[in-house]
Design a protein around this motif. Sequence first.
Motif, PDB file in Angstrom:
ATOM      1  N   LEU A   1       0.824  -1.191   0.000  1.00  0.00           N
ATOM      2  CA  LEU A   1       0.000   0.000   0.000  1.00  0.00           C
ATOM      3  C   LEU A   1       0.869   1.256   0.000  1.00  0.00           C
ATOM      4  CD1 LEU A   1      -3.023   0.128   0.036  1.00  0.00           C
ATOM      5  CD2 LEU A   1      -2.952   0.477   2.478  1.00  0.00           C
ATOM      6  N   ALA A   2       1.999   1.152   0.699  1.00  0.00           N
ATOM      7  CA  ALA A   2       2.859   2.325   0.823  1.00  0.00           C
ATOM      8  C   ALA A   2       3.693   2.542  -0.418  1.00  0.00           C
ATOM      9  CB  ALA A   2       3.760   2.182   2.045  1.00  0.00           C
ATOM     10  N   VAL A   3       4.006   1.431  -1.125  1.00  0.00           N
ATOM     11  CA  VAL A   3       4.979   1.576  -2.207  1.00  0.00           C
ATOM     12  C   VAL A   3       4.399   1.316  -3.592  1.00  0.00           C
ATOM     13  CG1 VAL A   3       6.998   1.158  -0.785  1.00  0.00           C
ATOM     14  CG2 VAL A   3       5.761  -0.775  -1.754  1.00  0.00           C
ATOM     15  N   ASP A   4       3.321   0.576  -3.651  1.00  0.00           N
ATOM     16  CA  ASP A   4       2.825   0.166  -4.966  1.00  0.00           C
ATOM     17  C   ASP A   4       2.006   1.276  -5.602  1.00  0.00           C
ATOM     18  OD1 ASP A   4       1.912  -1.059  -7.167  1.00  0.00           O
ATOM     19  OD2 ASP A   4       1.034  -2.805  -6.153  1.00  0.00           O
ATOM     20  N   PRO A   5       2.433   1.794  -6.755  1.00  0.00           N
ATOM     21  CA  PRO A   5       1.669   2.882  -7.378  1.00  0.00           C
ATOM     22  C   PRO A   5       0.279   2.442  -7.847  1.00  0.00           C
ATOM     23  CG  PRO A   5       3.663   2.351  -8.638  1.00  0.00           C
ATOM     24  CD  PRO A   5       3.653   1.454  -7.467  1.00  0.00           C
TER      25      PRO A   5
END
Lengths: 683, 516
Positions: B218-222
Motif C-alpha cells: 500500500l505504501a509503495v505500490d503505485p
Amino acid sequence: MMLPLEMAGWLVIVVPAIGALLTPVFARIHGALRDFMAVLVGFVTAFIAVDMVITLVLDPAIVQTAPFPDVILFTWVVAGDLAPIEFGVLIDALSVLMAMIAAGIGSLIILFSVGYMTGHDEEGKLVKDPSLTRYYFFMQFFVAGMVLLVMSNNLLQTFIGWEIVGLCSYALIGFWHNVKTPSPVPEYETEGDYNAVCGMKAFMVTRVGDIGLLAGILLIYFMAGTFNYTELFAFARSLPELHLTADFAQMLSLLLPIAALLILAGPIGKSAQFPLHTWLPEAMAGPTTVSALIHAAAMVKAGVYLVARVVPIFIEIALTFVSITIFFQVVAWIGAFTAFMAATMALVQDEIKKVLAYSTISQLGYMFVALGASGLVAESVAAYSAGAFHLLAHAIFKALLFLAAGSVLHAVQSKSMKDMGGLWKDMKITATTFIVGALALAGVAPTIGFWSKEMIFEALWHEGETLLFMVTFVTAILTAFYTFRMVGMTFFGEKSAHIRGLESHGHHIHEAPITMKVPLVILAAFAAGGMLLQPIFFNTFAPFGSLLLHPFDWSSLPVWSLGFTTLFTVGVWCAGIIPAYVIYFKGRGDFTGLRNGPLGRFLENRWYINAAYNRIFVDGYLWLSNGLRTRVESALLSFSESVSGGMDTISRGWRRTMTGVLNTNVLGMMIGIIAFLLIVILF
Amino acid sequence: MQGLLSIPVLSEYPMILSVVLLLLGGLLTLVAGRWSEKASKTLAGLSLLGALFLNFLLLFSPEVWSHNEILHVFDWIGSGDSAIMTFGFRGDGLSAPVAILILSLGLFSVTFSYVYMKNLTNSGHYYALMVWFVAAMVGVVYATDLLQFFLFYEVMLIPAFLLVYLYGVSDDPTRRSRNAFQFWIWTAVGGLISLIAVFMLFADAGSLDIVTLYSSSLAVDPMKVDLAKTIGLIFLLGFGIKLGLVPLHVWAPPVYGEAPIPVLVLLSGAMTKTAAYGVIRIVIPIFSTALYDYSTGLMTISVITMFYGAMLAIAQKDLKMMLAYSSISQLGYLMFGYSTMTTIGLSGAAFQLINHGILASLMFFCAGAIKMKTGTMDFDRLGGLAPKMPVLATTFVIGALALAGTPPLSAFAGEWMIFAGAAERAVEAGGVSTAFLVLTVVGVVATGLTAGYYLWAIRRVFFGQVPEALEGVSDPSKIILSITILMTLLVVILGIWPWLLWQIVNPVLLSMMGGG
C-alpha cells in the motif's frame, strides 16, 4: 590587535550575554555592584569590538582577501535530510563596523544611564528607579543580541538576533508600564499604561516585517541551498557558470525577486521605513537612554545592515537575473519617500524626542537611498560606502542628540519643547554638545554629517539619479530647518512658564552629573571630528566593498572631496538654518495660522497613516474576530451540542426498550434474526 | 556507542515496566486514598516519577542513544509463526522523548494538583484516574501494533471522561455531564473512524504491525494509490478530530472550559499529542506518497485552524479560554508541518509536538496559578500583576513569546522548519507553485496573530495598574514556581540549542520517511 579575530568574534557576543544573565545575581549582592558591572561589561564589550576594528584597520589584507574569516562554532540543528545548520561568526568590515557601533555607543549609553536613571526625591535625596535590574538586564541583553545579529555568518542566526533585539525593544519601551502617576523618580514623567501599549505596537508593527523576512529567508534557502552569507555569495557568483535548465532558470528569475522583496519587509519594519514606520514615534515612550541606543544608534540600523549585507549578493545575482533589479528600485524609492515624509512630520512636533524620532526615520531613509542606488548605478561601491558611512555618522550624532536631549529632560522634567527655552545659560555643556549634534544632523561642514551626506549626494548626482537626488536634497533643507527649530525652541528664546514655575519652587536648572557629561563630550568629539574618521573608514571599507561589488578604482573618488554638490550643501544652510534662526531664535514671524491650517493638521496627524492603520488593522481585526466568535463559533458549538444531545436522547430512548417484558424482548430478537438473515442472504 | 546510563533489567525492559508500574501505582493510589489523602498523593507522584525515571533510562540506553530501538513483541492472537495481532513495546528516539513529555506533564499536573485541587472528596479517585490516564497515553506511544495503538487510544478516554465529569469546574452537574459527554462522543467517534481505516488497512496488507506496514504494498505500490489515498484520508479525519482541526474542533472549547487546570494540561498538552504522534507514526510514513497531492488542501485546513484559533483567542474575555483557543490554533501548526509531506516540515511538526506540549502546559499552569491567587481569570478583573508576581510573570511572558515564535525560544526552532517545509514545496524544481508560496507567507502570518493576542493578554494581566481587589497578590507557592521555572528553562535551552534533543529524534524520523 590584541585578541585573535576568531576569538574576539564570538567573545563580543558572549560577554554581554553573560553580563545580562549575571545582572540579577549582582543585584542580589548590591545595587551599586550591579550598575558598576553593567558599565564594566559594556566597556569590555566595546573594547573587544574596537580591538577588532583596529585589527582590520592595521591589516587591511584581511579584508582584501575573500573569503573572510567565517568561524563555524557549532551545529545548531540538522533538519530532516538537509545539510546541517551551522552557527558561527563572520568577520568582515561591515560586521565589525556594526559591532563597534552597537558595543561602543552601547557602552557610553550604559554609562550615561547610571546618572540618568537616578534622580532626586522631594527632600533632595538620591532615588534610583526600583526596576533597574530589569533595565540593565535588557540593555546588556540588547547589546548581545545586536552583536549576534551583525556578527552572524548566516541569515537564520541573524534572524534570531533580530528577534532578540526586537524583544529587548518591546521590554524597554514598556519599561515604565505599571504607573499612571509619574515614576518615583520625578526627573522624568511617564505614562504608565500607555507605555505598555507603545511597546506592544512596536513589537507588532516590526513583526509584520519579520513575517516577510522569515518567509523570504526560507525561500532563498531552498533556492540557494544555504543560509550562510559566504556560501550565498558564492552561489550568486556561480550562477552564470551553472547550466540551469530552462524551467529552473525561469523559476529563479521569478522567485528570486519575490524572495528579495519579502526579505526587504524585515528591514522596512525594523528600520521604520514607509509603510511600517508608525511604531518609532511611539517607541519614544521608553527611557531616553533606550531611545538613544535602540531606537537611534543600534537596533533601527539592523534593517540597514541587513540590506547592506544582501545588496552585494543581489548585485551579483542581477548579472544573471535582471529581474532582481526591482529590489534596488524599491529600496531606493522607499528610502527617498520615507526620508521626505518623515522630515515633513518632524516640522510640527513639539516633543523633543518626537522630533528626533522622525528625523531618525528620515535619516534611515537616506541610507536606504544610498544602498538602493548602489544596485542601480555603475559605481556601486561609491553609493554603498556612502550608505555605510552615513550609518556610522548617524549612529554617532543621533546617539549624541538623544543623550543631550535626555540631559535636558532630566533637568526640565518635561518632554515638550514648549516647556523649555532659554536653557543655554544653565546647561552650557549639554547645549554645546547638542548643537554639535544638530549641526551634524543638518549636514553642516565640517561635522561628520556633512561628509556622509555629501557622499550620498555625490553618488546620486554623478550617476544621474537626478530624481532621487532632488527628493533627498529637498529633505536635507527640511532637515536643517526642523533641527534648528528644535535647537531654538530648547536652548534659546524666552524661558517657558514651566521652567519659571520650577525655578520659583526653588528647583534650579542644573547641568547633568559627570557620568552623563563624559559620554556627551566623547560623542560630540566624534561628531565634530568626523572628517578624520573618513579616510580610516575608506581604507578598510572601500577595498572590502570593491571585493564584494564590482572592481572599482577607489582613488577616483577623493577623500574629503569638495565637489559640485558642496555648493548645494551650502544652499541647505541658507534655505534651512537661516529661516529657523529668524523664526525660533529671534522669535520673528507668526505662523500659528499655517500651523493650525489644513497642512499643519495633516502633518501633525502624521498624514493620517497611523489613524488609518489603527482603524483597519486593529479595530477591523478585533471586529472580525468578535464577529467570528458570536456568529460562527457559537453556531458550531451549539450544533455540536445538539448532536451530542441527540445521541443522549437516542440512548435514553434505547434504554426505554430495556423493559424486562418478555414479549418485547422476543419481538426484538425476532427482528434481529430476520435482519441478520436478510443481510447474509442479500449480500 | 555506549549509552549514558544503564542499569540491569530496568534498562532492558523500561517500557513494559513503566506501563505496569503506572497501572499498579494507580491501583495502589486508589486503595490508599480510602485511608489517607497524603498517601494517595505520594503514591501517584512516586509512580509517575518512577515511570519517568525508567523512560530516561530508555532514552540513555545504548540502543536508543545510538539510534536503534528496544523492542519487545508478544503474540496476542494467532499462532507463533503467523501472528495476526501482536502486543508490543517499541522504545526508540521518537517514542522515548514523547513518553517523557507525557510523563513529565503527568507528574507536573499531579504535583500541581497537590496545591490546586483542594477539597477533594476522595483524593484516591482523582489521583488514580490521573495516573491511569497517563498510563494509557504512554501505552499509545509505545504501541507496535495498530489495534494495540487504538486499544490504548480509546481506553484513555475513560479516565479522561471521568476526570472531566467528576471534577469539572461547573457547579451544575447536568452541565458538567453534557460537556464531558460531548467530549466523549466526539473523540470516541474520532477513534472509531480511525479504526475503520485500520480494518481497511488490515484487509489489504494482512498485517497490523506498524513498521511492517511502512514497506507494505500500500505504501509503495503505485497501483494501489487510490486505495491508499482513501485510507490515509480516513485516518487523518479520525486524528483530525482529536487534534481539533477546524471545523472538527467543536468538542474542545466546552471541555477545555470545563476541565480543572491539571486535567486540562493533560488534555491539551498530552492527549492531543497522542493524535499528533499517531499521524507521525502511522499516517505519514505509510501514506505520504499517496497523500502528496493533497498537501495544498490539508495545508489550507491547517491555516484555517491557525487563523480561526488565533482570531477566537483574541476575542475571548477569559484567560483560560484564550489559552484554549490558542492551543487549537497551535495544533494547526503541527498539521501544517505534516501536510507539507517533506522531511523538514515533518521534523518541524515533530519538534513542535514536544514544544507545544511544554508550552501549552506552561501557560495553563500559569493561568491556574493566577486563578489560585486572584480567584479569577477574567481579563477585565486582572491587571498590573507583574510587580506583584514577578517570577510567574517572567515565566508567562517567556512562554507567550515562545508560542509567538520568537527566537531564541524553543517554538521558533520547530516553527521555522514547519514553514521551511512549505517553502521547499514552493521552490520545487519545474516552476513556481503559487499556492505553496502563498501558504508559506500566510502560515508565517499566523505567528504574528499569535504575538498579537498574547501581547495583549500580557498587557491586560500583567501591565498597567493593579485593581484594588488584587493589592495583596503575591507569587504562588514554591511547588508551582518550580514547575513553571523548570519548564521555562527547558523552553530556553531547547531554543538556544535544539540539536540537544534533535540528535536523538532526527535519525528515527529519517529512517521512517526512508521506509515510506
